[in-house]
Design a protein around this motif. Structure first.
Motif, PDB file in Angstrom:
ATOM      1  N   PHE A  63      91.448  40.589 -57.581  1.00  0.00           N
ATOM      2  CA  PHE A  63      92.396  40.457 -56.473  1.00  0.00           C
ATOM      3  C   PHE A  63      91.687  40.028 -55.189  1.00  0.00           C
ATOM      4  N   ALA A  64      90.518  40.614 -54.909  1.00  0.00           N
ATOM      5  CA  ALA A  64      89.784  40.254 -53.698  1.00  0.00           C
ATOM      6  C   ALA A  64      89.353  38.793 -53.742  1.00  0.00           C
ATOM      7  N   GLY A  65      88.926  38.328 -54.919  1.00  0.00           N
ATOM      8  CA  GLY A  65      88.548  36.928 -55.054  1.00  0.00           C
ATOM      9  C   GLY A  65      89.715  35.992 -54.831  1.00  0.00           C
ATOM     10  N   ALA A 156      84.839  41.211 -52.386  1.00  0.00           N
ATOM     11  CA  ALA A 156      84.574  40.743 -53.746  1.00  0.00           C
ATOM     12  C   ALA A 156      83.090  40.813 -54.060  1.00  0.00           C
ATOM     13  N   TYR A 157      82.251  40.401 -53.122  1.00  0.00           N
ATOM     14  CA  TYR A 157      80.805  40.472 -53.321  1.00  0.00           C
ATOM     15  C   TYR A 157      80.352  41.915 -53.553  1.00  0.00           C
ATOM     16  N   VAL A 158      80.830  42.816 -52.703  1.00  0.00           N
ATOM     17  CA  VAL A 158      80.413  44.214 -52.793  1.00  0.00           C
ATOM     18  C   VAL A 158      80.888  44.844 -54.100  1.00  0.00           C
ATOM     19  N   VAL A 159      82.115  44.542 -54.502  1.00  0.00           N
ATOM     20  CA  VAL A 159      82.632  45.089 -55.760  1.00  0.00           C
ATOM     21  C   VAL A 159      81.825  44.565 -56.945  1.00  0.00           C
ATOM     22  N   PHE A 174      85.191  37.493 -66.305  1.00  0.00           N
ATOM     23  CA  PHE A 174      86.454  37.346 -67.027  1.00  0.00           C
ATOM     24  C   PHE A 174      87.648  37.815 -66.191  1.00  0.00           C
ATOM     25  N   TYR A 175      87.447  38.835 -65.371  1.00  0.00           N
ATOM     26  CA  TYR A 175      88.570  39.397 -64.622  1.00  0.00           C
ATOM     27  C   TYR A 175      89.036  38.508 -63.476  1.00  0.00           C
ATOM     28  N   PHE A 176      88.174  37.603 -63.002  1.00  0.00           N
ATOM     29  CA  PHE A 176      88.637  36.721 -61.925  1.00  0.00           C
ATOM     30  C   PHE A 176      89.784  35.821 -62.383  1.00  0.00           C
ATOM     31  N   PRO A 177      89.640  35.049 -63.468  1.00  0.00           N
ATOM     32  CA  PRO A 177      90.783  34.226 -63.910  1.00  0.00           C
ATOM     33  C   PRO A 177      91.937  35.064 -64.424  1.00  0.00           C
ATOM     34  N   LEU A 178      91.628  36.249 -64.940  1.00  0.00           N
ATOM     35  CA  LEU A 178      92.671  37.119 -65.473  1.00  0.00           C
ATOM     36  C   LEU A 178      93.660  37.531 -64.380  1.00  0.00           C
ATOM     37  N   VAL A 179      93.154  37.710 -63.174  1.00  0.00           N
ATOM     38  CA  VAL A 179      94.004  38.098 -62.043  1.00  0.00           C
ATOM     39  C   VAL A 179      94.489  36.870 -61.277  1.00  0.00           C
ATOM     40  N   ARG A 276      85.898  26.452 -52.026  1.00  0.00           N
ATOM     41  CA  ARG A 276      86.043  26.807 -53.438  1.00  0.00           C
ATOM     42  C   ARG A 276      85.071  27.903 -53.833  1.00  0.00           C
ATOM     43  N   ALA A 277      83.931  27.962 -53.263  1.00  0.00           N
ATOM     44  CA  ALA A 277      82.930  28.873 -53.723  1.00  0.00           C
ATOM     45  C   ALA A 277      83.340  30.286 -53.561  1.00  0.00           C
ATOM     46  N   PHE A 278      84.153  30.556 -52.507  1.00  0.00           N
ATOM     47  CA  PHE A 278      84.253  31.954 -52.196  1.00  0.00           C
ATOM     48  C   PHE A 278      85.282  32.738 -52.969  1.00  0.00           C
ATOM     49  N   SER A 279      85.929  32.135 -53.863  1.00  0.00           N
ATOM     50  CA  SER A 279      86.780  32.893 -54.725  1.00  0.00           C
ATOM     51  C   SER A 279      86.014  33.356 -55.919  1.00  0.00           C
TER      52      SER A 279
END
Length: 280
Positions: A63-65, A156-159, A174-179, A276-279
């Motif tokens: 979610f943060a990403g 997102a970085y800290v998590v 895997f969880y980034f595209p999943l969300v 784009r990088a920061f997601s």
């Protein structure tokens, strides 16, 4: 971290080319689909559990990403790109500060000095209008949303750093595209789908592959280094952005980083790569 930053800069080149005609969320969704397929394939191949142990933090990472990426897209649409770039690149310092409280990491003076010097370099390269030019006032709502995006990127970085002790790096990836996938679909429906043509299909595939490789390297980097120091390496995107700009457009810089009348590649590509990088 250096290798991951390089892959993200390559992704930004593909995204910039594809984004000349395709809507932003279509590029995001292309990245998400490729990342999801590649992550699932690797997870099944190495035989690890795909859903992880700390599902709440994994979902928070996704979610943060997504929020960091979405807010930055809004900022670059409603602000001068130099201003949006500077706002976004506050996230390494924010990550370092958040990590002090959330992860009990020590913030050494040398890290603070390095982060401040890096941020000063970003300002000189991007030359935001609120510092270097007089003109119409900035959209304060867009500024606020841009700041929110930088905060979510830092979170997102800290998590990711926190999950490094409990999760395999491929599960975190895997969880980034999943969300992000389900979250991006309503926005894409609002923007309208544009069917890619010819070479654009290869550009979309390149966005996804480069982003996947970059995300793996970045995630591994956060497992090995503190959040503040690791996130500061992302400033290298500015150098890579300038390099890509020279190779692809080759205008002549002037003054502190650019001439008054001709945009330099450092300004042009820095915005693209950071967006784009920061997601990731």
């Amino acid at each position: 971290m250096l290798l991951g930053t390089l892959f993200f800069s390559v992704m930004s080149v593909f995204a910039k080319l594809a984004g000349e005609r395709l809507p932003t969320m279509e590029l995001v969704l292309a990245r998400v689909i490729v990342t999801l397929i590649m992550s699932w394939w690797v997870i099944k191949r190495i035989g690890i559990h795909p859903w992880g142990n700390n599902k709440k933090l994994l979902l928070l990472r996704g979610f943060a990403g997504f929020m960091g990426l979405s807010c930055y897209f809004y900022a670059i649409a409603h602000l001068p790109l130099a201003d949006a770039t500077v706002i976004q690149f506050c996230n390494p310092m924010l990550a370092a500060l958040i990590a002090v409280f959330a992860l009990k990491e020590q913030l050494r003076m040398v890290d603070v000095i390095a982060a401040v010097c890096s941020m000063a370099g970003v300002v000189l390269v991007a030359q935001p209008t609120f510092l270097f030019a007089k003109g119409a006032p900035l959209d304060q709502v867009a500024v606020a949303i841009g700041i929110v995006g930088a905060i979510f990127s830092a979170i997102a970085y800290v998590v990711i750093r926190r999950l490094g002790s409990t999760e395999h790096h491929m599960v975190v990836v895997f969880y980034f595209p999943l969300v992000t996938g389900p979250a991006a679909l309503p926005i894409l429906a609002f923007e309208g789908l544009v069917l890619p043509q010819g070479f654009e299909w290869l550009l979309l595939l390149g966005i996804g592959v480069a982003a996947q490789l970059g995300q793996i390297q970045i995630t591994q980097g956060f497992k090995l280094e503190t959040a503040g120091r690791a996130s500061s390496v992302t400033y290298l995107q500015i150098v890579l952005a300038y390099t890509w700009g020279v190779l692809l457009s080759s205008p002549t810089p002037g003054g502190s980083s650019s001439s008054a009348s001709t945009p330099t590649p450092s300004v042009f590509w820095a915005r693209s790569s950071s967006s784009r990088a920061f997601s990731a």
